[in-house]
Design an enzyme around this catalytic site. Structure first.
Site, PDB file in Angstrom:
ATOM      1  N   LEU A 125       0.836  -1.196   0.000  1.00  0.00           N
ATOM      2  CA  LEU A 125       0.000   0.000   0.000  1.00  0.00           C
ATOM      3  C   LEU A 125       0.876   1.253   0.000  1.00  0.00           C
ATOM      4  CD1 LEU A 125      -2.730   1.547   0.459  1.00  0.00           C
ATOM      5  CD2 LEU A 125      -2.250   1.367   2.900  1.00  0.00           C
ATOM      6  N   ALA A 130       2.420   8.538   0.148  1.00  0.00           N
ATOM      7  CA  ALA A 130       1.149   8.046   0.680  1.00  0.00           C
ATOM      8  C   ALA A 130       1.390   7.010   1.756  1.00  0.00           C
ATOM      9  CB  ALA A 130       0.309   7.430  -0.442  1.00  0.00           C
ATOM     10  N   THR A 158       7.012  -4.670   4.110  1.00  0.00           N
ATOM     11  CA  THR A 158       7.495  -5.818   4.889  1.00  0.00           C
ATOM     12  C   THR A 158       7.395  -7.073   4.030  1.00  0.00           C
ATOM     13  OG1 THR A 158       6.720  -4.768   6.897  1.00  0.00           O
ATOM     14  CG2 THR A 158       7.139  -7.127   7.024  1.00  0.00           C
ATOM     15  N   ARG A 269      19.844  -8.441  41.040  1.00  0.00           N
ATOM     16  CA  ARG A 269      20.691  -7.257  41.144  1.00  0.00           C
ATOM     17  C   ARG A 269      20.686  -6.693  42.568  1.00  0.00           C
ATOM     18  NH1 ARG A 269      24.875  -4.117  39.364  1.00  0.00           N
ATOM     19  NH2 ARG A 269      24.367  -1.902  39.383  1.00  0.00           N
ATOM     20  N   GLN A 337      14.851   0.781  32.313  1.00  0.00           N
ATOM     21  CA  GLN A 337      15.227   1.559  33.501  1.00  0.00           C
ATOM     22  C   GLN A 337      15.592   0.641  34.664  1.00  0.00           C
ATOM     23  OE1 GLN A 337      15.481   4.735  33.057  1.00  0.00           O
ATOM     24  NE2 GLN A 337      16.118   5.268  35.134  1.00  0.00           N
ATOM     25  N   GLY A 340      18.898  -0.824  34.227  1.00  0.00           N
ATOM     26  CA  GLY A 340      19.992   0.139  34.321  1.00  0.00           C
ATOM     27  C   GLY A 340      20.893   0.088  33.104  1.00  0.00           C
ATOM     28  N   GLU A 364       1.362  -0.223  10.199  1.00  0.00           N
ATOM     29  CA  GLU A 364      -0.040  -0.662  10.075  1.00  0.00           C
ATOM     30  C   GLU A 364      -1.020   0.402  10.582  1.00  0.00           C
ATOM     31  OE1 GLU A 364       0.505  -5.453  10.509  1.00  0.00           O
ATOM     32  OE2 GLU A 364      -1.491  -4.618  10.406  1.00  0.00           O
TER      33      GLU A 364
END
Lengths: 388, 264
Positions: A125, A130, A158, A269, A337, A340, A364
């Site tokens: 498309l 466009a 794709t 962690r 986040q 880290g 899409e």
């Protein structure tokens, strides 16, 4: 009211998760680095029926409907967004448009090999001028005897370079505009005049190729008009409406896995002598992820149920795409986040997930278009026209 | 050719936590799966069928499961993998069955099905790991048995199997009918086809046979064993652990073996 999955879907999920964990997860990083989903992987998915999940078994599909397809998309989304995108473009828009609007002959000739995964599908498309404004396409199709001659260039397609079958949107009567002037054609990519231009060098979903597809005097028989002549806009709108639910399902998988990884990392962690999992700042982020993920899960599978039971679903599907992509965005961002500096490293799956997720807010139909789709449906009963 | 594969459903080990310190197994998520050993047995049966040139004519692979109603799911998965039919052997009277009683239940079902050319089971199940059902079943059926099978093929005069033997392997040829127990490592199972997953629940039936239908009375179902309590085996002495790069580890291991005078 029963929110549990029927047993066939539970077994399907278990089988697909095992396939994803065993066959895809170990190579997901390689797929991203080397910019390609291996064709052997696609063949393997095809041999198990995963390239035709929603289509009826009589057309070579799995017969699992949209619910089944959302389960597969969610599981793929957990391990590799590139693979999700290859399968999504193939099933969700290319094969789906033929399933929805194809004649019996077209389904036998094109849908069966697509559903069996012997052929790969793409949907053409978008053009340079466009995208969201689909009616602005410049590709033309001109009648010549029993054929149409197509000329134009599609971009950001794709699977464009690996497809055997591509559904092309072309202007057949410029004076009629979007409704009446655009027709969908099924084009075999080995047709003379069809060629691939450049491939995009993208930020994420790097294993899913995005191609420029050039059509220069490509002749297609008139039997390859998909849907009503001049009604191509409706064909692609219908396909996209359904594709958006499964797109949300892929995002659901990505968001879920970001949360799971965050929980595992937070447990492992240690800072200030204790695991960061003991910190309220982390609790809040993970709880927020959970709430959004559960809301998305309900939305996605309810929308899939609406589709499978042939009920109106346009707004819900747009909501799946909009909320799904933004949930995946927020979750992958929070996960980064929590991880880290490690999350910022190329060696961490969180980094790939963060890059891969971003496109879901764009392709899409951008999320802005989804908001317009929802608003125009909400305001239509009041006679208010929503401007684009 | 008829192959009967008795299968087992087990608690998914991914949903449990073993706490040695508390001497308890915690079930976090109660999910049941088709036992990996049973999957290997199904895979062995399917490979034999696929290898046969006349597989189209008169071949059938049947799955059986003695279990609770939920074991229906294990049989549906067996169907999705490629079995032709499946039967659930389920009765309240079966709930206390130990391995010997289970072997008698399966025997009754196999006899009701008028026997088999081949019976294939896993070498052992993924939960209790007793490894007894195959041998006990062969005994009850009066069949020859080959255990711990790594390859199997049909040959003139019967079935050729390669099995583990002392410090190597040996090949045996058995006349049919025969019972095999297969090594899971040698038969990694295929994935079920998506379309068969759908059909397994939506189209195909799994008949349920109870004690009366199998002609089993209380005496036949009497267990040999009675369950008293669970306990954990003593911790394994895993010996000394070596770490580092491969060359360094090799030297360390050699030095340790020399110190023990295991090698010179």
């Amino acid at each position: 009211m029963d929110f549990s999955f029927p047993k066939e879907y539970r077994l399907l999920r278990r089988v697909v998760r095992e396939i994803c964990e065993t066959e895809i997860k170990p190579i997901a990083k390689k797929i991203d680095r080397e910019h390609g989903v291996p064709s052997e992987l696609v063949k393997k998915l095809a041999s198990l029926g995963l390239m035709g999940v929603p289509f009826p078994q009589e057309y070579g599909g799995m017969g699992a409907g949209e619910i089944g397809y959302c389960i597969v998309a969610e599981e793929l989304g957990r391990v590799c967004s590139s693979t999700t995108t290859v399968v999504g473009a193939h099933i969700g828009i290319a094969a789906m448009s033929i399933h929805l609007d194809g004649t019996e002959e077209q389904k036998r000739k094109y849908l069966v090999p697509l559903a069996q995964g012997r052929h790969i599908g793409a949907f053409g498309l978008t053009e340079a001028a466009a995208g969201s404004d689909a009616a602005a396409i410049k590709t033309t199709a001109v009648r010549d005897g029993n054929e149409y001659v197509i000329n134009g260039t599609k971009v950001f397609i794709t699977n464009g370079d690996i497809a055997d079958t591509i559904v092309i949107m072309a202007v057949t009567d410029a004076s009629l505009g979007a409704y009446g002037g655009i027709t969908a054609f099924i084009v075999e990519t080995d047709s003379p005049g069809y060629s691939i231009g450049s491939l995009e060098n993208k930020m994420g979903i790097r294993g899913s190729t995005t191609a420029e597809c050039v059509l220069q005097d490509v002749h297609v028989p008139k039997e390859n008009v998909l849907g009503r002549f001049g009604a191509g806009f409706l064909t692609f709108m219908k396909s996209l409406d359904i594709g958006r639910a499964s797109l949300g399902a892929g995002c659901l998988g990505g968001a879920q896995v970001a949360m799971e990884a965050s929980i595992q990392w937070a447990k492992a962690r240690e800072q200030f002598g204790v695991p960061v999992a003991t910190k309220q700042a982390v609790h809040f982020m993970i709880s927020e992820m959970f709430v959004e993920i559960e809301a998305l899960r309900s939305l996605v599978y309810r929308t899939a149920w609406l589709i499978d039971t042939h009920q109106p679903h346009i707004m819900e599907a747009a909501a799946c795409k909009l909320f799904g992509s933004e949930t995946a965005g927020r979750c992958s961002n929070k996960a980064l986040q929590i991880h880290g500096a490690l999350g910022y490293s190329r060696d961490c799956e969180i980094e790939r997930g963060w890059r891969d997720q971003r496109i879901t807010e764009i392709y899409e139909g951008t999320n802005e278009i989804q908001r317009i789709v929802i608003a125009s449906n909400l305001f239509r009963p009041y006679g208010v026209k929503v401007s684009t | 050719m008829r192959i009967i594969v008795p299968v087992k459903q087990i608690l998914d080990p991914r949903g449990i936590t073993v706490r040695r310190d508390k001497e308890r197994i915690f079930v976090n998520q109660e999910e049941y799966i088709l036992d990996p050993g049973s999957k290997a047995a199904l895979e062995a049966a399917l490979r034999l069928k696929e290898a046969a040139l006349d597989a189209a004519g008169g071949w059938e692979i049947l799955a059986l499961c003695a279990g609770k109603a939920q074991a229906d799911d294990a049989l549906r998965e067996a169907l999705a993998m490629g079995c032709d039919a499946a039967y659930l052997l389920c009765d309240k009277a079966f709930e206390d069955a130990d391995i010997s009683a289970t072997a008698r239940i399966l025997t009754a079902a196999i006899q009701k099905l008028e026997g088999a050319d081949l019976v294939i089971t896993g070498r052992e199940s993924g939960d209790t790991g007793a490894g007894q059902i195959g041998p006990r079943l062969a005994e009850a059926l009066g069949m020859a048995q080959v255990t711990d099978v790594h390859t199997a093929s049909l040959v003139e005069g019967g079935l050729r199997a390669v099995r583990r033997w002392a410090d190597g392997f040996c090949a045996v040829v058995a006349q049919l009918p025969v019972l095999l127990t297969v090594a899971p490592v040698a038969f990694p199972p295929r994935y079920p086809l998506g379309a068969r997953v759908m059909s397994a629940y939506r189209e195909w039936q799994v008949p349920v046979w109870d004690a009366a239908e199998l002609g089993l009375d209380e005496a036949a179902l009497a267990p040999l064993l009675s369950f008293r309590r669970e306990s954990f085996p003593p911790p394994l002495d895993i010996g000394e652990r070596f770490e580092g790069d491969p060359a360094g580890m090799a030297e360390d291991i050699l030095a340790a073996l020399r110190a023990q005078k295991t090698v010179r």
